[in-house]
Design an enzyme around this catalytic site. Structure first.
Site, mmCIF file in Angstrom:
data_model
loop_
_atom_site.group_PDB
_atom_site.id
_atom_site.type_symbol
_atom_site.label_atom_id
_atom_site.label_comp_id
_atom_site.label_asym_id
_atom_site.label_seq_id
_atom_site.Cartn_x
_atom_site.Cartn_y
_atom_site.Cartn_z
ATOM 1 C CB SER A 11 -0.914 0.016 1.233
ATOM 2 O OG SER A 11 -0.164 0.305 2.399
ATOM 3 C CB SER B 171 0.334 3.427 4.629
ATOM 4 O OG SER B 171 1.292 2.426 4.890
ATOM 5 C CE LYS C 33 0.707 1.679 8.855
ATOM 6 N NZ LYS C 33 0.068 2.179 7.608
ATOM 7 C CB SER D 282 -0.975 6.147 7.211
ATOM 8 O OG SER D 282 -0.351 5.199 8.055
#
Length: 284
Positions: free
Chosen positions: A88, A90, A145, A231
């Protein structure tokens, strides 16, 4: 049901190793005894007969062949480096969809495969690290992250997209803009402690959720994506099965490792779109 690759790998290594051990302790001595008996019963042993008597069972042959390869893969993947693919956006602009990354498995301590128990502490996540971890609400899913909050930190994120760590504003400087899916996207250079990196914010989503603040409990970490308006991270996680004071936090036992490099990019894995090496490099 998701595939538990680490468990399957451990089982495969155990089965192949067991086959090799059974052959070493039981089957190989029997083959040698059969060859000795045959050679003692004839004046001129035939090589073809000796080779046939010494032939390993097919299952044992495969097990012994695969064991060293699988064992090396298990050691590398469990204790040294594991590859992941970014699914993705994010973490844009730091990481893009289709990036293939390498994750250091020992930066934050040596952990046993499958049960993920830390057996040798080496280091702890630092503010600004890009970290892969298992999603607290569904540990079968890996997330990536950036570490924003360490144990004991106070984190605040305001409705005008200002980030505070321990009551100190995290500075950012506008460096440019680019087209977005809905409107103009602004790119900032953010200074998170000693780490300088890029973040992305969408002008059409200027107003963030209402001011929120968190205190990171011991043994946990607060995570955010660099693509701040796209996100699913610690700011938004909600799970009734997780205590309120730990909601949004990543426990230490969910840590997979530190992402440190992009080794290939392949957004569309098909023959008409070949892999690219243009994004190869260290992750900041």
């Amino acid at each position: 049901m998701s595939l538990n690759f680490p468990l399957l790998l451990v089982i495969a290594v155990a089965v192949c190793g067991l086959l090799a051990l059974v052959d070493l302790l039981f089957l190989a001595p029997r083959r040698r005894a059969a060859i000795a008996t045959y050679e003692g019963s004839v004046s001129q042993p035939e090589n073809s007969v000796v080779e046939q008597l010494n032939k390993e069972p097919l299952l044992v042959e495969y097990g012994k062949s695969f064991f060293p390869v699988l064992f090396i893969v298990l050691v590398l993947r469990s204790f040294l480096v594991e590859p992941f693919q970014i699914p993705s956006g994010s973490m844009m602009p730091t990481l893009e969809v289709g990036d293939y990354i390498l994750v250091n498995k020992f930066s934050y301590g040596i952990r046993l495969p499958v049960i993920d128990k830390k057996v040798i502490p080496i280091g702890d996540p630092q503010r600004g690290d890009v970290m892969v971890f298992r999603y607290p609400s569904d540990p079968s899913v890996n997330y990536i992250k950036r570490v924003i909050g360490l144990p004991g930190d106070k984190i605040r994120y305001t409705s005008d997209k200002q980030l505070y760590v321990n009551d100190q504003l995290v500075s950012k400087q506008l460096v440019g803009a680019e087209p977005g899916s809905l409107d103009t996207v602004q790119l900032y250079r953010e200074h998170l402690g000693t780490v300088e990196h890029m973040i992305r914010e969408e002008m059409s989503r200027y107003r963030a959720p209402p001011d929120s603040q968190w205190t990171v409990p011991a043994g946990h970490y607060f995570m955010m994506g660099d693509n701040r308006d796209n996100s699913n991270d610690s700011r938004y996680w909600d799970d009734p099965n997780i205590p309120k004071d730990m909601l949004g936090m990543v426990p230490d036992q969910n840590i997979v490792g530190k992402a440190f490099a992009v080794w290939m990019s392949w957004p569309e894995p098909k023959l008409s779109h070949l892999p690219s090496l243009s994004r190869v490099g260290l992750i900041k």
